[in-house]
Design an enzyme around this catalytic site. Structure first.
Site, PDB file in Angstrom:
ATOM      1  N   ARG A   1       0.835  -1.192   0.000  1.00 53.32           N
ATOM      2  CA  ARG A   1       0.000   0.000   0.000  1.00 53.32           C
ATOM      3  C   ARG A   1       0.867   1.239   0.000  1.00 53.32           C
ATOM      4  O   ARG A   1       1.921   1.263   0.636  1.00 53.32           O
ATOM      5  CB  ARG A   1      -0.900   0.021   1.249  1.00 53.32           C
TER       6      ARG A   1
ATOM      7  N   ASP B   1       6.082  -3.996  10.420  1.00 53.45           N
ATOM      8  CA  ASP B   1       4.639  -3.712  10.608  1.00 53.45           C
ATOM      9  C   ASP B   1       4.224  -3.749  12.084  1.00 53.45           C
ATOM     10  O   ASP B   1       3.324  -3.014  12.505  1.00 53.45           O
ATOM     11  CB  ASP B   1       3.748  -4.636   9.757  1.00 53.45           C
TER      12      ASP B   1
ATOM     13  N   SER C   1       7.857  -5.408   6.190  1.00 50.63           N
ATOM     14  CA  SER C   1       7.500  -6.413   7.201  1.00 50.63           C
ATOM     15  C   SER C   1       8.240  -7.731   7.039  1.00 50.63           C
ATOM     16  O   SER C   1       7.643  -8.788   6.798  1.00 50.63           O
ATOM     17  CB  SER C   1       5.992  -6.627   7.176  1.00 50.63           C
TER      18      SER C   1
HETATM   19  C1  GLC Z   1       6.766 -12.329   9.132  1.00 53.92           C
HETATM   20  C2  GLC Z   1       7.906 -11.317   9.068  1.00 53.92           C
HETATM   21  C3  GLC Z   1       7.764 -10.259  10.122  1.00 53.92           C
HETATM   22  C4  GLC Z   1       6.389  -9.635  10.036  1.00 53.92           C
HETATM   23  C5  GLC Z   1       5.313 -10.707  10.125  1.00 53.92           C
HETATM   24  C6  GLC Z   1       3.898 -10.145  10.005  1.00 53.92           C
HETATM   25  O1  GLC Z   1       6.880 -13.033  10.305  1.00 53.92           O
HETATM   26  O2  GLC Z   1       9.150 -11.980   9.209  1.00 53.92           O
HETATM   27  O3  GLC Z   1       8.755  -9.265   9.987  1.00 53.92           O
HETATM   28  O4  GLC Z   1       6.218  -8.709  11.080  1.00 53.92           O
HETATM   29  O5  GLC Z   1       5.512 -11.647   9.096  1.00 53.92           O
HETATM   30  O6  GLC Z   1       3.704  -9.469   8.821  1.00 53.92           O
END
Ligand code: GLC
Length: 498
Positions: free
Chosen positions: A108, A230, A177
């Site tokens: 996004r 995230d 993330s």
């Molecule tokens: C995976 C990623 C992590 C993220 C999570 C949720 O575990 O390694 O960094 O926060 O997904 O999106």
């Protein structure tokens, strides 16, 4: 009766007997097969069991691993990554910022107008773009160029009042993330991919450098002011609205948690102790593993055949990317060993990841008396028709076993965090509220999962402590959170507009 007639009667009787015997035999075989299918289900259920004692062991193990991960680099499967966020939003942040939220099959781009004290978020616009699958396993240049192009297009639609004053750059909060070893609030290197991404040349790379290179290539003058996970974005977004937020958990395609730690409780932290004394930690709890986790042979096979074998074991038990796939694997075993869907194994059932968690959720929530939704999903996705009500009930049971295990383990993980920061019990004379911001599609859309998680956490905490812990849905907080962190790390802070 003539000889012929007698003969005919004998032949008929024999045929009827043979047919009856066949029916009986068929019934015996099918009841044997049915019993085998039920046995597979029951064995699976038993192995997935999460009695409260086991959950307490999981929570304790999480607490222990958190200490180990904070003590030294590589001290635990939990990376316990330092985010360089030592000040969470106060509500005073103001200005116009961009955010980019990348972490799944979609990303996004957002434009956020922060209004400062008492005005909150005045406005926000966003666009969602899906990532073509070949870019998730291609080259890092191709991925970042694609993202930069989408961002440039979005900036192109910027209203006039949003243009930066002459000589100033636009600023961006980048929610990325995946596990990143940060070197500052706005820089860091990728440790590894998760969630189905697998771009080899990006591991170990400077994430912001890569994005900046692509932005420059396309001629977009924009500075990345904050690089956040995230979970960190969600924590920041949650804190903006509620100062009692102390942790954030994502339950979506992947799963992870972040929380506020005292900087002096991080032995591996060699930086200056921040004025606030706090440091937000990205746990990367998806990579947690413990002998107390109820792993079955299906989980082991899923892991072995995944893009990241041996990694993200907790995530593979809990998160949206995997729940439907576990159900598929159990159904396949029933089809292969107990002819659950007839004499042949339905070919579609052999296709990995064909059964997605949203479809599993739809089946699990089917309230029709004949489980019509289950029947239709089996037909549409797996091309299995003519399922009986009895069979559909088994499918629902399977969904229940897998979702319940995931939700209860997630609750145990949260208890682990609360233990680590001493908020799992109520101290005498002190009734401090702790809010945990939760986000992600699994939490938001899979109602039975959410309800089970919440009730398990209450059960684990007991009535008194449960009253002080609040789970709050932080709707899409991570994008706003990144914009807020970009604001609090803006290069123009304290600089008067000319
Ligand atoms: C995976 C990623 C992590 C993220 C999570 C949720 O575990 O390694 O960094 O926060 O997904 O999106």
């Amino acid at each position: 009766m003539g000889k012929v007639a007698v003969g005919a009667a004998v032949v008929c009787a024999a045929a009827v007997c043979a047919a009856a015997a066949l029916v009986v035999r068929h019934r015996m075989i099918s009841s044997r097969k049915w019993a085998r299918a039920v046995a597979i289900l029951k064995e699976f259920e038993e192995k997935c069991g999460t009695p409260i004692l086991k959950l307490r062991q999981v929570a304790d193990a999480m607490d222990v691993e958190m200490h180990a991960g904070l003590a030294s680099e590589g001290g635990s499967k939990l990376n316990m990554l330092i985010s360089f966020v030592d000040n969470l939003p106060t509500g005073d942040e103001e200005g116009l910022y961009y955010a980019l939220d990348l972490g799944g099959t979609n990303f996004r781009v957002l434009r956020v107008h922060l209004g400062g004290k008492d005005n909150g978020v005045i406005g926000q616009e966003f666009e969602e773009v899906s990532i073509p699958p070949h870019l998730m396993t291609g080259s890092s240049d191709a991925l970042f160029d694609f993202i930069a192009a989408a961002l440039a297009k979005f900036v192109g639609s910027e209203p006039e009042g949003f243009h930066p004053p002459p000589g100033r750059q636009r600023e961006l909060g980048f929610t990325f993330s995946f596990p990143v070893r940060q070197t500052s609030i706005a820089s860091g290197t990728l440790i590894k991919w998760t969630k189905g991404f697998n771009i080899e040349d990006a591991v170990g790379e400077d994430v912001v450098g890569e994005l900046t290179k692509s932005l420059e290539k396309i001629g977009l003058d924009m500075r990345v002011a904050a690089l956040v996970n995230d979970t960190i974005g969600t924590l920041a977004g949650g804190r903006f609205y509620n100062q009692d937020v102390i942790a954030a958990v994502i339950l979506g395609t992947g799963t992870n948690a972040a929380y506020v730690e005292r900087a002096h409780a991080i032995p591996k932290w060699h930086g200056l102790i921040p004025k606030s004394g706090d440091m937000v930690i990205n746990m990367e709890w998806g990579n947690f593993r413990s002998s107390h986790l109820p792993l079955t042979e299906y989980d082991q096979a899923l892991d072995a055949e995944s893009l990241n074998p041996g990694e993200q074991i907790f995530e593979k038990l809990i998160s949206g990317m995997y729940l439907g796939e576990i159900v598929r694997r159990a159904l396949l075993r029933m089809a292969e060993e107990a002819d659950f869907f007839g004499d042949t194994v339905p070919p579609k059932l052999k296709v990995p990841f064909i059964l997605r968690t949203p479809d599993m959720s739809a089946m699990h929530h089917d309230t029709t008396s004949d489980l019509r939704v289950v029947g239709n999903k089996l037909k549409d996705i797996l091309e299995i028709s003519n399922t009986s009500l009895k069979m559909r009930k088994i499918v629902v049971e399977l969904c229940d076993i897998v979702a319940t295990r995931g939700a209860r383990l997630a609750a145990a993980g949260i208890l682990g965090i609360l233990k680590k920061i001493g908020r799992d019990t109520v101290k005498v004379g002190e009734k401090q509220n702790s809010v945990i911001a939760l986000d992600g599609g699994l939490f938001e859309h899979y109602t039975k999962f959410r309800v089970c998680l919440e009730s398990t956490l209450k059960e684990l905490l007991g009535d008194e402590a449960a009253e002080t812990i609040v789970i709050e849905h932080a709707n899409d907080g991570s994008g706003i959170g990144a914009a807020l962190l970009a604001a609090s790390h803006s290069q123009y802070l304290g600089v008067e507009e000319s």
